[in-house]
Write a protein that holds these residues in place. Structure first.
Motif, PDB file in Angstrom:
ATOM      1  N   ARG A 211      35.669  62.060   5.273  1.00  0.00           N
ATOM      2  CA  ARG A 211      37.036  61.844   4.985  1.00  0.00           C
ATOM      3  C   ARG A 211      37.662  62.774   4.012  1.00  0.00           C
ATOM      4  N   GLU A 212      38.975  62.807   3.653  1.00  0.00           N
ATOM      5  CA  GLU A 212      39.420  63.785   2.924  1.00  0.00           C
ATOM      6  C   GLU A 212      38.887  63.611   1.396  1.00  0.00           C
ATOM      7  N   LYS A 217      31.432  58.849   6.677  1.00  0.00           N
ATOM      8  CA  LYS A 217      31.907  57.404   7.488  1.00  0.00           C
ATOM      9  C   LYS A 217      30.498  57.024   8.184  1.00  0.00           C
ATOM     10  N   TYR A 240      30.500  58.857  13.524  1.00  0.00           N
ATOM     11  CA  TYR A 240      30.000  58.357  12.173  1.00  0.00           C
ATOM     12  C   TYR A 240      28.618  58.865  12.142  1.00  0.00           C
TER      13      TYR A 240
END
Length: 401
Positions: A211-212, A217, A240
């Motif tokens: 993610r940012e 994930k 993922y």
């Protein structure tokens, strides 16, 4: 020059030959193929799905038989050593090829006797790994014969090493926070840097496992694990890192029927979807991981440093041999022994004591010597292939719980 029939007929004959080779104790239902309506023939995708025994989305030589094997190089147009559905659909169209003798059934797939054949030694298994004492019982093998087999029941839990970790949680994590992955016969540490650079690693801009804020994930629950840890990855778990924890499947028990005295057959058997062998700690060796399908979903399912991970079907199991399990040293410089295949032949490490790799192995990764008889060598840790096939009449393996 060979003439060719339709590709459906071509594949159907190869499929039937493969099934007879792997399940020779099953009676054929196609006693009169000429009376079978053409419209009932399965299509290429259906046949491909049935032949793809390890569910990796492609066919290796060990998974095909008959005409498919003979014309493998013609159909393999990209020369990657595998057949894809697109290559089968565009493959040569057979015309007028006469019936061929099936040399892989139980009648013709005969035993080959060696001067030396080594029986399974049950004392090599780690006692703490066994759920009950090893016993003997007559059991039907893959070629339809009955033989005395050892019954080995384990919890598939290693005692020599810990399980995991598999996925780092942040792109700044070091290699101690993750496991390993493989590509082109090489092994890579799945650390934060590896996760962050998957776009470059696979030359694919769709990779985005973090993610940012830099967090990775990762599947966090059993439900998420089961949605991601399969060839047809559920869409919500694309991109993922899959981490299935052993405690999800703590009650699983693996039972192996392994022939006391291995029976070598002239024709090899392709690997099925169940275990292909067992380490001395009771953990099963599996067929190659279905990486083609997994990577198509931009999903990563790392192995731990011992070469294992967890899935809902088998629990904890190995796809690679990294030297983490019990090893039985040999009196010479030969590679150490690490377990048994389902046909009772021994499995040994990839390299010998001098770091050398055997150069005379057959397609199953096996060969013969006068000390150990016929036996196998595990593929390299980066090959995603512990064994290529089985050259003996196999017992069976089941998982419950």
């Amino acid at each position: 020059m060979k003439q060719f029939r339709s590709i459906q007929s071509f594949l159907f004959l190869a499929l039937i030959t493969s099934f007879v080779c792997c399940k020779s104790n099953t009676n054929s239902t196609d006693e009169n193929p000429e009376n079978t309506p053409a419209q009932q023939a399965p299509n290429v995708s259906e046949l491909f799905s049935q032949m793809d025994s390890n569910n990796d989305g492609k066919l290796a030589k060990s998974e095909v038989e008959g005409p498919l094997l003979e014309d493998f190089s013609k159909i393999d147009t990209n020369n990657d050593g595998f057949l894809a559905t697109e290559e089968l659909e565009k493959g040569p169209k057979p015309e007028g090829r006469g019936p061929r003798e099936n040399n892989s059934n139980s009648k013709n797939n005969v035993q080959k006797d060696f001067d030396v054949t080594i029986n399974v030694d049950p004392t090599l298994f780690i006692k703490e790994s066994l759920l009950q004492e090893i016993t003997q019982e007559e059991h039907t093998l893959s070629n339809g014969t009955k033989a005395l087999c050892y019954i080995i029941t384990t919890a598939s839990q290693p005692h020599e090493h810990k399980m995991g970790p598999w996925c780092p949680t942040h792109i700044e994590d070091g290699k101690d926070k993750g496991g390993i992955w493989f590509k082109d016969d090489k092994v890579y540490d799945v650390d934060g840097h590896f996760i962050a650079n998957l776009k470059e690693f696979y030359s694919d801009e769709e990779w985005a496992l973090f993610r940012e804020d830099g967090s990775v994930k990762v599947t966090k629950t059993q439900e998420e694990c089961e949605g991601a840890a399969k060839p047809d990855v559920e869409e919500e778990y694309h991109n993922y890192c899959v981490e299935c924890l052993p405690e999800y499947y703590r009650e699983k028990q693996s039972t192996y029927y392994i022939p006391v005295k291995p029976l070598y057959l002239e024709n090899s058997n392709s690997l099925g979807r169940d275990g292909i062998g067992v380490a001395f700690n009771g953990v099963n060796f599996e067929a190659p991981a279905p990486t083609h399908a997994i990577l198509a979903a931009h999903t990563l399912a790392p192995l731990d440093d011992a070469g294992g991970h967890v899935n809902p079907h088998a629990g904890y199991h190995y796809h690679a041999v990294t030297g983490s399990t019990k090893e039985v040293k040999q009196k010479d410089t030969h590679a150490v022994m690490i377990g048994y295949a389902m046909d009772g032949f021994g499995i040994y490490a990839h390299k010998d004591a001098d770091g050398k790799v055997s150069t005379d192995l057959d397609d199953c990764n096996g060969h013969y010597d006068e000390v150990r008889g016929y036996h196998y060598h595990a593929g390299s840790a980066g090959s995603n292939q512990v064994l290529g096939c089985l050259h003996g009449a196999s017992g069976s393996m089941s998982v419950k719980g």
